[in-house]
Design an enzyme around this catalytic site. Sequence first.
Site, mmCIF file in Angstrom:
data_model
loop_
_atom_site.group_PDB
_atom_site.id
_atom_site.type_symbol
_atom_site.label_atom_id
_atom_site.label_comp_id
_atom_site.label_asym_id
_atom_site.label_seq_id
_atom_site.Cartn_x
_atom_site.Cartn_y
_atom_site.Cartn_z
ATOM 1 N N ASP A 1 0.875 -1.172 0.000
ATOM 2 C CA ASP A 1 0.000 0.000 0.000
ATOM 3 C C ASP A 1 0.918 1.230 0.000
ATOM 4 O O ASP A 1 1.852 1.312 0.803
ATOM 5 C CB ASP A 1 -0.880 -0.053 1.257
ATOM 6 C CG ASP A 1 -1.870 1.090 1.352
ATOM 7 O OD1 ASP A 1 -3.076 0.825 1.476
ATOM 8 O OD2 ASP A 1 -1.427 2.267 1.337
ATOM 9 N N ASP B 1 -4.808 2.375 -3.730
ATOM 10 C CA ASP B 1 -3.346 2.260 -3.787
ATOM 11 C C ASP B 1 -2.874 0.930 -3.200
ATOM 12 O O ASP B 1 -1.762 0.820 -2.722
ATOM 13 C CB ASP B 1 -2.700 3.443 -3.057
ATOM 14 C CG ASP B 1 -3.050 3.469 -1.571
ATOM 15 O OD1 ASP B 1 -3.999 2.763 -1.168
ATOM 16 O OD2 ASP B 1 -2.369 4.181 -0.811
HETATM 17 P P1 GH3 Z 1 -1.401 5.236 4.275
HETATM 18 O O1 GH3 Z 1 0.038 5.621 4.393
HETATM 19 O O2 GH3 Z 1 -1.986 4.897 5.604
HETATM 20 O O3 GH3 Z 1 -1.648 4.189 3.264
HETATM 21 O O4 GH3 Z 1 -2.136 6.568 3.825
HETATM 22 P P2 GH3 Z 1 -2.870 6.879 2.469
HETATM 23 O O5 GH3 Z 1 -2.998 8.358 2.355
HETATM 24 O O6 GH3 Z 1 -2.204 6.186 1.332
HETATM 25 O O7 GH3 Z 1 -4.268 6.260 2.776
HETATM 26 P P3 GH3 Z 1 -5.042 5.120 2.021
HETATM 27 O O8 GH3 Z 1 -4.120 4.092 1.495
HETATM 28 O O9 GH3 Z 1 -6.134 4.665 2.931
HETATM 29 O O10 GH3 Z 1 -5.724 5.992 0.866
HETATM 30 C C1 GH3 Z 1 -5.781 5.615 -0.426
HETATM 31 C C2 GH3 Z 1 -6.339 6.788 -1.198
HETATM 32 O O11 GH3 Z 1 -6.305 6.476 -2.595
HETATM 33 C C3 GH3 Z 1 -7.787 7.104 -0.928
HETATM 34 C C4 GH3 Z 1 -8.400 7.509 -2.253
HETATM 35 O O12 GH3 Z 1 -8.720 8.865 -2.262
HETATM 36 C C5 GH3 Z 1 -7.287 7.277 -3.233
HETATM 37 N N1 GH3 Z 1 -7.699 6.538 -4.404
HETATM 38 C C6 GH3 Z 1 -8.395 5.380 -4.443
HETATM 39 N N2 GH3 Z 1 -8.535 4.956 -5.717
HETATM 40 C C7 GH3 Z 1 -7.904 5.872 -6.508
HETATM 41 C C8 GH3 Z 1 -7.703 6.006 -7.926
HETATM 42 O O13 GH3 Z 1 -8.107 5.163 -8.746
HETATM 43 N N3 GH3 Z 1 -7.013 7.081 -8.359
HETATM 44 C C9 GH3 Z 1 -6.531 8.037 -7.483
HETATM 45 N N4 GH3 Z 1 -5.851 9.053 -8.001
HETATM 46 N N5 GH3 Z 1 -6.721 7.949 -6.160
HETATM 47 C C10 GH3 Z 1 -7.389 6.888 -5.676
HETATM 48 MG MG MG Z 2 -1.974 4.156 1.184
#
Ligand code: GH3
Ligand code: MG
Length: 326
Positions: A187, A230
Site C-alpha cells: 500500500d 493504492d
Molecule cells: P497510508 O500511508 O496509511 O496508506 O495513507 P494513504 O494516504 O495512502 O491512505 P489510504 O491508502 O487509505 O488511501 C488511499 C487513497 O487512494 C484514498 C483515495 O482517495 C485514493 N484513491 C483510491 N482509488 C484511486 C484512484 O483510482 N485514483 C486516485 N488518483 N486515487 C485513488
Molecule cells: Mg496508502
Amino acid sequence: MQSVVEGVQSLTQATGAVVEQLDGDAMVYKACSGAVEPYVDFRIPVSGSVSGLCVEKSKLIYVQDARTDARVNKEACEKVGALSMVVVPLYRQGKVISVLKIISDKVEAFSVQDVQTLELMAGLLGGTLGQQIEVEARRLEALGLQHQALHDVLTGLPNRQLFADRLAQALHRYARYEHFFAVMYMDIDHFKSINDSYGHAVGDALLKAFAERVRKNIRASDTFARLCGDEFVIILDVGAREDIKKLANKIIEAVRPGFTIGAQTVTVSTSIGIAFACDPKSTVDDIVDQADEALYEAKNLGRDQFSIKMTECEIAYGHRAQSKSA
Ligand code: GH3
Ligand code: MG
C-alpha cells in the site's frame, strides 16, 4: 481461411493471396499466403483502395498494372509488392463485408482462367468464409470482454477477482504438492496527500508508474494485481525465506526514487505486509487477512518497510528454509 488463400494461390498465377475484412473505415488482412504472408492484420483505408471499391460496388475488379491504375492504394501495393491483382467480393447473407484477392509481382499476370477460378472459389466459399470471420470476431470480442472483467482499467493488472482465483489455485497447489508461496500486500504511503497536492490525474498516473516499477522487479510468473485504490498484491513462489525479504527490500528501494509525471517529480514510499501459505486448510481470505495484518504492522512501525506475519507455520517454514539452505 488459411487453406483457402493457399489453395487459390496455388490454382492461379498468383504470388500471394489474401482475405480482407471490412472493419470500420479500413480493410484488414485476415488470412494471407505467399508474398503477403507477413502482413496479417495489415490495415488499409477503405477509400482509395481496390478492395474497398470491391466491397462498395460488390463486383470483381481486375487491376492489370498497379503502377498506372488510379483505383489502387499505391503505397500499399508497393509495400506488398503487388503489380497486378484481382479482387472478388465474398457474400455473407447477401452482404459484402470481405474480399478475396490474388496478387502478382508481374503486370497483367492473370488469365481469364485465373479470374474464373477465383470467382468460383469465392462463390463456393464466400458464405463459409464470412461465417468464419464472424465467429472469429465474436471469439475475440468475448476474449476482450473477459479480459476487461478480470483486469483493472487503470493499470491493466489483474483485478481483485482474478487475484482471488489465482490465490485459490496457489492454495490448491500448496495443499496438494506443498508448493510454497507467499502473498505480499503493498500500500503506497500517504497516497491521499499526492491526490490532495497534485490532483487526481497525477495520482492516477502515479499509480500506473508505481505498478510498472514494481512489475519490473518481479517475475512474469508471479501474479501481480491491483486490489483497489493504492493497494497492490503479489503472489510469489518462494525458494528460500531470505529471497522474500530481499525482494521486499528491492521493491521498497525501487519505489523510493521520484516518479516524473508531466512537469512534476513525485516521491513516495510503500509499505509491505507478507504472509506465507502455511495451513493447507487456509482460505483465500485467511491469507489476505494475514498479509493485511502484517501491512498494518509495517505502517505502524513507521511505513517505508515490510513486515512478515509470524504464525506457527511461518516459523516452521523459516526453519525449513534455513535447514534447506544449510
Ligand atoms: P497510508 O500511508 O496509511 O496508506 O495513507 P494513504 O494516504 O495512502 O491512505 P489510504 O491508502 O487509505 O488511501 C488511499 C487513497 O487512494 C484514498 C483515495 O482517495 C485514493 N484513491 C483510491 N482509488 C484511486 C484512484 O483510482 N485514483 C486516485 N488518483 N486515487 C485513488
Ligand atoms: Mg496508502
